[in-house]
Design a protein around this motif. Structure first.
Motif, mmCIF file in Angstrom:
data_model
loop_
_atom_site.group_PDB
_atom_site.id
_atom_site.type_symbol
_atom_site.label_atom_id
_atom_site.label_comp_id
_atom_site.label_asym_id
_atom_site.label_seq_id
_atom_site.Cartn_x
_atom_site.Cartn_y
_atom_site.Cartn_z
ATOM 1 N N ASN A 187 0.666 -1.143 0.023
ATOM 2 C CA ASN A 187 0.104 0.042 0.151
ATOM 3 C C ASN A 187 0.769 1.202 -0.096
ATOM 4 O O ASN A 187 0.122 2.463 -0.302
ATOM 5 C CB ASN A 187 -0.779 0.076 1.206
ATOM 6 N N ARG A 188 2.155 1.173 0.280
ATOM 7 C CA ARG A 188 2.934 2.380 0.238
ATOM 8 C C ARG A 188 3.375 2.653 -1.537
ATOM 9 O O ARG A 188 3.845 3.706 -1.679
ATOM 10 C CB ARG A 188 4.063 2.138 0.969
ATOM 11 N N ILE A 189 2.937 1.732 -2.016
ATOM 12 C CA ILE A 189 3.231 2.074 -3.588
ATOM 13 C C ILE A 189 1.740 2.521 -4.228
ATOM 14 O O ILE A 189 1.944 3.501 -5.016
ATOM 15 C CB ILE A 189 3.848 0.945 -4.130
ATOM 16 N N THR A 190 1.022 1.733 -4.120
ATOM 17 C CA THR A 190 -0.638 1.953 -4.477
ATOM 18 C C THR A 190 -1.310 1.183 -3.655
ATOM 19 O O THR A 190 -1.096 0.245 -3.051
ATOM 20 C CB THR A 190 -0.544 1.749 -6.076
ATOM 21 N N THR B 65 -2.154 7.506 -8.661
ATOM 22 C CA THR B 65 -2.430 6.397 -7.763
ATOM 23 C C THR B 65 -1.109 5.747 -7.435
ATOM 24 O O THR B 65 -1.171 4.717 -6.811
ATOM 25 C CB THR B 65 -3.312 5.614 -8.512
ATOM 26 N N ILE B 66 -0.027 6.102 -7.899
ATOM 27 C CA ILE B 66 1.311 5.754 -7.534
ATOM 28 C C ILE B 66 2.159 6.657 -6.507
ATOM 29 O O ILE B 66 2.173 7.865 -6.941
ATOM 30 C CB ILE B 66 1.968 5.296 -8.933
ATOM 31 N N VAL C 138 -0.341 -2.335 -12.597
ATOM 32 C CA VAL C 138 -1.765 -2.345 -12.166
ATOM 33 C C VAL C 138 -2.065 -1.144 -11.405
ATOM 34 O O VAL C 138 -3.608 -0.658 -11.786
ATOM 35 C CB VAL C 138 -1.920 -3.626 -11.080
ATOM 36 N N GLY C 139 -1.399 -0.404 -10.689
ATOM 37 C CA GLY C 139 -1.813 0.980 -10.127
ATOM 38 C C GLY C 139 -2.206 1.906 -11.242
ATOM 39 O O GLY C 139 -3.250 2.474 -10.978
#
Length: 569
Positions: free
Chosen positions: A475-478, A528-529, A519-520
């Motif tokens: 979740n720290r990436i997306t 979203t990234i 995917v993000g």
């Protein structure tokens, strides 16, 4: 004839080989399971148990019994024929350098390629012992020489990002954004299970079990198609009726073992009223606000701030009342702990020593990785806003993809144990072989005890410190969810399959990172990234080989030019 005069080198190699394998568990294996934990498909302790079983069984069951002395083929082993002990020293320096670098990278939460780390160590010791001309910088093809590292920085993320995006776009527009997405997901599940099983069988045959599984091309195709069709049939007969009762009928009394009843589970009677507060599935988006919710919340906070006319420190009645209500409704659930409070007594008290052991080994179990990911630091930026740009889908539809995600993660972990784990202990196998025989071969046998030694170290690393890497990923990436996580993991697996078949060297770390970004971006916006985290991860890839090489080269150069070593040789 054992080289007992170099027992100390073998001892140092053993210690740092354990540390190197420990870091592989804390870094490489942990980042492979970060998507499953971040999407809440698995709890952290469940991921650790599954990873331990799959990694160890892969290593011991189908792990390579013979490993190239230097798998990357970047140093000509024949140049050490006159002095095998010099190669043993070089591999000790390489393992020491790799383990030191990986320890620092793991502590900083930097997911790096453990393969490239040991490769950097080998390059460094090779330059120190043989000079730059002794290194194979370009081998004439894409899968040999040092140039393969630089190509991997581009090939792996781009390919896995593209495959992950394609899979998620099919899922997004074919299932998640359709009317009655739960029923659409219900229908698609056997198809997805069949395709995924076939692809993962391909991964095991070509990569994980390549040293033990020998099939002709026609036999390989038959096995792949057969496994995919068989799994799809089993899912349709046994799993779909269970899902129907659980999700469509909301049978809250249904247990996991009713799965084995197959179609007979449909004959269960009417579902009695569920207890108050009962939820059929968990909320996979718990703690993640939509864009509208976040904007409304921040607008309310802005309006509720005291104006310049109001004295500093005063609180409006409405705000105070809301604060009190919020505090009163927040009830903390009792937390299960394997560690418990520290018993009374001195440091050498048996009860205290046992508590210290539990604290060391089980501390990771009690870490809430998803909550840790929400803590802000210089790399996270505004995570709430990054997550808010991602769409939320029906939790029941997401629940079905959680099973697919666990299957892809477990299979990838098995192939990692079968392939990468044995490669990780390859340098140590070379150290042991030269020390015990004073001989040198292009291929060194890998005893079972070394495979078990490496597998155990990897598991300990995952259990004790894997959470540190997991909290910097996911979740720290997306924003992660089961449908997204499944697409990421399958996209990464397809990339590894293609690379294995084409003999292209890629890192699983780079594959899963690229698939996460791909995917993000399918949410329709680059916002979203978390690009800060991506830059940090990429920086780790770039510095891995030179830093490990410099450490190894310096160690090797100092030792072989020392008077005592020079007098012996």
């Amino acid at each position: 004839m054992a080289l007992h005069q170099f027992d100390y080198l073998f001892a140092i190699g053993t210690i740092f080989a354990f540390l190197d394998a420990w870091n592989i568990g804390a870094n490489d294996v942990a980042n492979s399971w970060a998507t499953s934990v971040s999407s809440r498909s698995l709890k952290y302790w469940q991921a650790m148990v599954l990873a331990s079983i799959m990694e160890f069984s892969g290593s011991m069951g189908v792990g390579a019994r013979v490993s190239d002395t230097i798998r990357t083929k970047i140093v000509d082993v024949k140049l050490f024929n006159e002095n095998p002990a010099l190669l043993m020293l070089g591999m000790v320096c390489a393992v020491v350098a790799s383990s030191i670098y990986l320890t620092v990278a793991t502590r900083l939460g930097m997911p790096v390629s453990t393969t490239h780390s040991i490769m950097g160590g080998v390059i460094g010791m090779g330059i120190a012992a043989l000079g730059a001309d002794g290194i194979k910088w370009w081998g004439g093809d894409i899968n040999s020489g040092v140039v393969q590292v630089f190509l991997a920085w581009i090939i792996a993320p781009l390919l896995s990002g593209a495959f992950g995006a394609i899979i998620f776009l099919f899922t997004k527009y074919g299932v998640m954004e359709r009317k009655n997405s739960v029923m659409k997901a219900f229908i698609s599940i056997p198809i997805y299970f069949g395709i995924t099983s076939a692809l993962l069988t391909m991964l095991i045959v070509w990569k994980g079990g390549s040293s033990r599984i020998t099939l002709t091309d026609s036999e390989t195709v038959g096995v792949i198609i057969g496994v995919g069709a068989a799994v799809a049939l089993v899912v349709a007969v046994f799993f779909l009726p269970w899902l129907y009762r659980r999700l469509i009928k909301e049978d809250w009394q249904l247990k996991w073992y009713h799965l084995f009843m197959g179609p007979l589970v449909l004959r269960r009677g009417e579902v009695p009223p569920a207890p108050e507060g009962y939820k059929t599935v968990q909320d996979y988006y718990k703690g993640h606000k939509t864009l509208e919710e976040l904007q409304r919340e921040r607008a309310n906070i802005q309006r509720s701030r005291p104006s310049d006319e109001e004295s500093e420190g005063t609180v409006r009645e409405g705000d105070k009342e809301d604060h009190v209500v919020a505090a009163s409704t927040e009830v903390e659930e009792p937390k299960f702990t394997l560690i418990g409070p520290r018993p009374e007594g001195g440091a050498l008290n048996p009860a205290v020593l046992f508590w210290q052991f539990r604290r060391f080994f089980f501390r990771g179990i009690e870490q809430d990785v998803v909550s840790l990911q929400k803590k802000r630091n210089i790399l996270t930026g505004d995570l709430e806003m990054i997550h808010a740009h991602a769409a939320h889908y029906d939790n029941k539809a997401e629940y079905m993809y959680s099973f697919l995600q666990v299957m892809t993660a477990a299979t990838a972990s098995f192939t990692h144990g079968a392939n990468d784990v044995s490669n990780a202990v390859g340098p140590y196998a070379t150290i042991y072989y030269v020390w015990s025989t004073n001989e040198l071969k292009s291929k060194s046998p890998v005893p079972y005890w070394i495979l078990a030694f490496g597998g155990a170290a990897i598991i300990i690393g995952l259990w004790t410190y894997g959470y540190n890497i997991m909290r910097n990923l996911g979740n720290r990436i997306t924003l992660h969810s089961p449908s997204r996580g499944f697409s990421m993991e399958l996209g990464s697996a397809i990339t590894v399959i293609m690379a294995t078949r084409l003999k292209l060297p890629v890192s699983t770390t780079q594959c899963i990172s690229g698939a996460t970004v791909g995917v993000g971006l399918c949410n329709g916006t680059w916002r979203t990234i978390n690009w800060r985290m991506i830059a940090w991860i990429y920086f780790g890839w770039v510095i891995t080989l030179p830093v490990a090489g410099i450490i190894s080269g310096c160690l090797m150069g100092i030792i072989i030019n020392a008077p005592r070593w020079g007098l012996k040789y």
